[in-house]
Enzyme design. Structure first.
Site, short mmCIF file in Angstrom:
data_model
loop_
_atom_site.label_atom_id
_atom_site.label_comp_id
_atom_site.label_asym_id
_atom_site.label_seq_id
_atom_site.Cartn_x
_atom_site.Cartn_y
_atom_site.Cartn_z
N THR A 1 -15.55 -11.28 38.00
CA THR A 1 -16.35 -12.30 38.68
C THR A 1 -16.47 -13.52 37.76
O THR A 1 -16.28 -13.41 36.54
CB THR A 1 -17.74 -11.74 39.06
OG1 THR A 1 -18.38 -11.24 37.91
CG2 THR A 1 -17.61 -10.63 40.11
N THR B 1 -18.72 -15.86 36.28
CA THR B 1 -19.53 -15.97 35.05
C THR B 1 -19.21 -14.85 34.08
O THR B 1 -19.14 -15.06 32.87
CB THR B 1 -21.03 -16.00 35.39
OG1 THR B 1 -21.28 -17.10 36.26
CG2 THR B 1 -21.89 -16.12 34.15
N CYS B 2 -19.00 -13.66 34.61
CA CYS B 2 -18.70 -12.50 33.77
C CYS B 2 -17.40 -12.72 32.98
O CYS B 2 -17.33 -12.40 31.80
CB CYS B 2 -18.59 -11.24 34.62
SG CYS B 2 -20.04 -10.93 35.64
N SER B 3 -16.38 -13.26 33.66
CA SER B 3 -15.08 -13.46 33.03
C SER B 3 -15.01 -14.71 32.16
O SER B 3 -14.31 -14.72 31.14
CB SER B 3 -13.99 -13.55 34.10
OG SER B 3 -13.81 -12.30 34.73
N LEU C 1 -18.37 -11.78 29.00
CA LEU C 1 -17.44 -10.97 28.21
C LEU C 1 -16.85 -11.77 27.04
O LEU C 1 -16.86 -11.28 25.91
CB LEU C 1 -16.34 -10.38 29.10
CG LEU C 1 -15.27 -9.56 28.39
CD1 LEU C 1 -15.84 -8.37 27.63
CD2 LEU C 1 -14.21 -9.08 29.40
#
Length: 159
Positions: free
Chosen positions: A46, A48-50, A54
């Site tokens: 997703t 923001t996560c990527s 992370l």
């Protein structure tokens, strides 16, 4: 009831990809007897996560280790194949990419939310925490959709 500082993590089996394929791993084994930085994301791949969450932990792995963190765990309500691929695609190195496929851990911690409207089903709120021998010593829990306090830099400053 939402998990808080001073609480022991629930004992739940999670999943990780190994050389032999998907394998169960208990929270007792992941967090027992050591200091662990755990961060959870609503979903692998997703935006923001990527783009932010992370990568921040990847960039700060050595800094976290220098502050006494023995392991860094990234958790999402995804399957272990997706988590392994996401870690590989982002060169996550030593970060343990852990799946909570049925959201059992997420629900036991009281940090789930329903993203069915976006086609994602039950997901985890974004957070980071320090876990000392299975007990939460720092917790940075985001409001649903937020990315203000769970970044690696904030967690690093708390160690």
């Amino acid at each position: 009831m939402t998990i808080k500082v001073g609480d022991k993590l629930p004992n739940v089996d999670l999943m990780m990809m190994t050389d032999k394929g998907p394998s169960k791993v208990s929270t007792a084994d992941l967090f027992g007897g050591k200091k662990v930085a755990l961060f959870a994301v609503p979903g692998a791949y997703t935006p923001t996560c990527s783009a932010k969450h992370l990568p921040g932990f990847i960039d700060n792995t050595a800094n976290l280790n220098a502050k006494g963190v023995s392991d860094i765990v990234c958790l999402s309500v995804n399957d272990p194949f997706v988590m392994a691929a996401w870690g590989k695609d982002h060169s996550a190195g030593s970060i343990k990419m852990v799946a909570d496929p049925d959201a059992a851990f997420t629900k036991a911690m009281g940090v789930e939310f329903d993203a069915s409207g976006a086609g994602l089903g039950v997901r985890s709120r974004r957070y980071s925490m320090v876990v000392d021998d299975g007990v939460v010593s720092q917790l940075n829990l985001e409001e649903t959709g937020g990315f203000e306090v769970s970044d690696a830099e904030t967690l690093l400053g708390q160690l």
